[in-house]
Design a protein around this motif. Sequence first.
Motif, short mmCIF file in Angstrom:
data_model
loop_
_atom_site.label_atom_id
_atom_site.label_comp_id
_atom_site.label_asym_id
_atom_site.label_seq_id
_atom_site.Cartn_x
_atom_site.Cartn_y
_atom_site.Cartn_z
N ILE A 1 0.85 -1.19 0.00
CA ILE A 1 0.00 0.00 0.00
C ILE A 1 0.89 1.25 0.00
CG2 ILE A 1 -1.60 1.38 1.40
CD1 ILE A 1 -2.95 -1.27 2.25
N ASP A 2 1.92 1.24 0.87
CA ASP A 2 2.83 2.39 0.95
C ASP A 2 3.56 2.63 -0.36
OD1 ASP A 2 2.11 2.85 3.52
OD2 ASP A 2 3.92 2.00 4.44
N ARG A 3 3.87 1.54 -1.05
CA ARG A 3 4.57 1.69 -2.34
C ARG A 3 3.64 2.10 -3.46
NH1 ARG A 3 8.48 -1.79 -4.30
NH2 ARG A 3 6.87 -3.00 -5.28
N GLY A 4 2.36 2.22 -3.15
CA GLY A 4 1.40 2.64 -4.16
C GLY A 4 0.97 1.52 -5.09
N GLU A 5 1.27 0.27 -4.70
CA GLU A 5 0.92 -0.87 -5.56
C GLU A 5 -0.49 -1.39 -5.29
OE1 GLU A 5 2.79 -2.16 -7.96
OE2 GLU A 5 4.45 -0.78 -7.58
N VAL A 6 -1.05 -1.05 -4.15
CA VAL A 6 -2.38 -1.54 -3.79
C VAL A 6 -3.25 -0.34 -3.41
CG1 VAL A 6 -3.69 -3.00 -2.18
CG2 VAL A 6 -1.43 -3.74 -2.96
N ALA A 7 -4.36 -0.18 -4.15
CA ALA A 7 -5.24 0.96 -3.91
C ALA A 7 -6.21 0.64 -2.78
CB ALA A 7 -5.99 1.31 -5.20
N ALA A 8 -5.68 0.57 -1.60
CA ALA A 8 -6.51 0.23 -0.44
C ALA A 8 -5.94 0.94 0.76
CB ALA A 8 -6.48 -1.29 -0.22
N ARG A 9 -6.71 0.94 1.85
CA ARG A 9 -6.14 1.40 3.11
C ARG A 9 -6.64 0.49 4.21
NH1 ARG A 9 -9.80 6.92 3.26
NH2 ARG A 9 -11.73 5.77 2.92
N ILE A 10 -5.78 0.26 5.17
CA ILE A 10 -6.15 -0.58 6.30
C ILE A 10 -6.72 0.33 7.38
CG2 ILE A 10 -5.37 -2.28 8.00
CD1 ILE A 10 -3.00 -2.90 6.10
N LEU A 11 -8.02 0.18 7.63
CA LEU A 11 -8.67 1.06 8.61
C LEU A 11 -8.45 0.56 10.02
CD1 LEU A 11 -12.02 1.78 6.78
CD2 LEU A 11 -9.96 3.18 6.87
N VAL A 12 -8.36 -0.77 10.16
CA VAL A 12 -8.18 -1.32 11.51
C VAL A 12 -7.55 -2.71 11.42
CG1 VAL A 12 -10.54 -2.28 11.60
CG2 VAL A 12 -9.35 -1.74 13.74
N VAL A 13 -6.71 -2.99 12.40
CA VAL A 13 -6.17 -4.35 12.57
C VAL A 13 -6.80 -4.90 13.84
CG1 VAL A 13 -4.08 -5.67 13.13
CG2 VAL A 13 -3.99 -3.88 11.38
N VAL A 14 -7.35 -6.11 13.73
CA VAL A 14 -7.96 -6.74 14.91
C VAL A 14 -7.22 -8.03 15.21
CG1 VAL A 14 -10.09 -7.64 15.93
CG2 VAL A 14 -10.20 -5.81 14.21
N SER A 15 -6.84 -8.19 16.47
CA SER A 15 -6.18 -9.43 16.89
C SER A 15 -6.98 -10.08 18.01
CB SER A 15 -4.77 -9.14 17.40
OG SER A 15 -4.20 -10.33 17.92
N ASN A 16 -7.09 -11.40 17.94
CA ASN A 16 -7.73 -12.10 19.07
C ASN A 16 -6.70 -12.43 20.14
OD1 ASN A 16 -6.60 -14.07 17.24
ND2 ASN A 16 -7.52 -15.61 18.59
N GLU A 17 -5.42 -12.21 19.81
CA GLU A 17 -4.34 -12.48 20.77
C GLU A 17 -3.71 -11.17 21.22
OE1 GLU A 17 -3.63 -15.20 22.14
OE2 GLU A 17 -4.40 -16.78 20.82
N PRO A 18 -3.79 -10.89 22.51
CA PRO A 18 -3.27 -9.61 23.01
C PRO A 18 -1.77 -9.41 22.76
CG PRO A 18 -4.46 -10.80 24.76
CD PRO A 18 -4.43 -11.70 23.57
N GLU A 19 -1.02 -10.53 22.66
CA GLU A 19 0.43 -10.41 22.51
C GLU A 19 0.90 -10.53 21.07
OE1 GLU A 19 2.25 -9.58 25.02
OE2 GLU A 19 0.55 -9.75 26.42
#
Length: 218
Positions: free
Chosen positions: A25-43
């Motif tokens: 995404i940062d390199r401009g290769e993917v026209a998307a944005r990650i709005l949120v990352v969700v983890s079920n594992e706190p660590e």
Amino acid sequence: MSHLLNLGVLISGRGSNLQAIMDEIDRGEVAARILVVVSNEPEAYGLKRAEGGGIPSIVVNHREYESREAFEERLIEVLRDYGVELVVLAGFMRVLTSHFLKAFPMRVVNIHPALLPAFPGLGVQEKAVNYGVRFSGCTVHFVDEGVDAGPIIAQAVVPVFPTDTGDTLAERILRMEHRIYPKVIQWISEGRVRVEGRRVFVHGANFGEEIAFIEPVV
Ligand code: GRF
């Protein structure tokens, strides 16, 4: 600017696929944005990667919910709150039920480190080595109610050498995972992916370099 596809990435651990997607995404290769990352594992280490990329992250610890449905309800709520359009499973270790999938019909993708339908489930790189297959790889697919079973969008093939262990094969496969997952997200963002029953058609994608990568000897 054309529309950026709004992603929610679900992780449970290391998050190297998350990182690969962030990087593309940062390199401009993917026209998307990650709005949120969700983890079920706190660590999960992937939470640190999200932080490093300035992406909001949330822990939804399944152990704190009395049922799978309650856990999924919370996931749905978070993803909807952020306006997520495509749910990207990247090493997410919980099976999602139809309850979740109904909220995002054909809008959940997963990556699996084997050539499905061979070797679904866990520990599959070692299983592939021990089975004696000559090729393995990875698969990006839509998620349906089965485990590692939905329509296949792309696969990459790597050789399995006599000297391989589960770990060395996993590394070789992972390098391909990092190449195909961002690509698939880009195709979806461009509206080039069409599903007919089990078959997925990607408009204009190259066979051999994109849809079915074959990695020669590493
Ligand atoms: C990858 O091998 C992926 O195929 C599987 O889980 C692993 C996740 O790795 N579903 P990472 O957390 O993205 O580094």
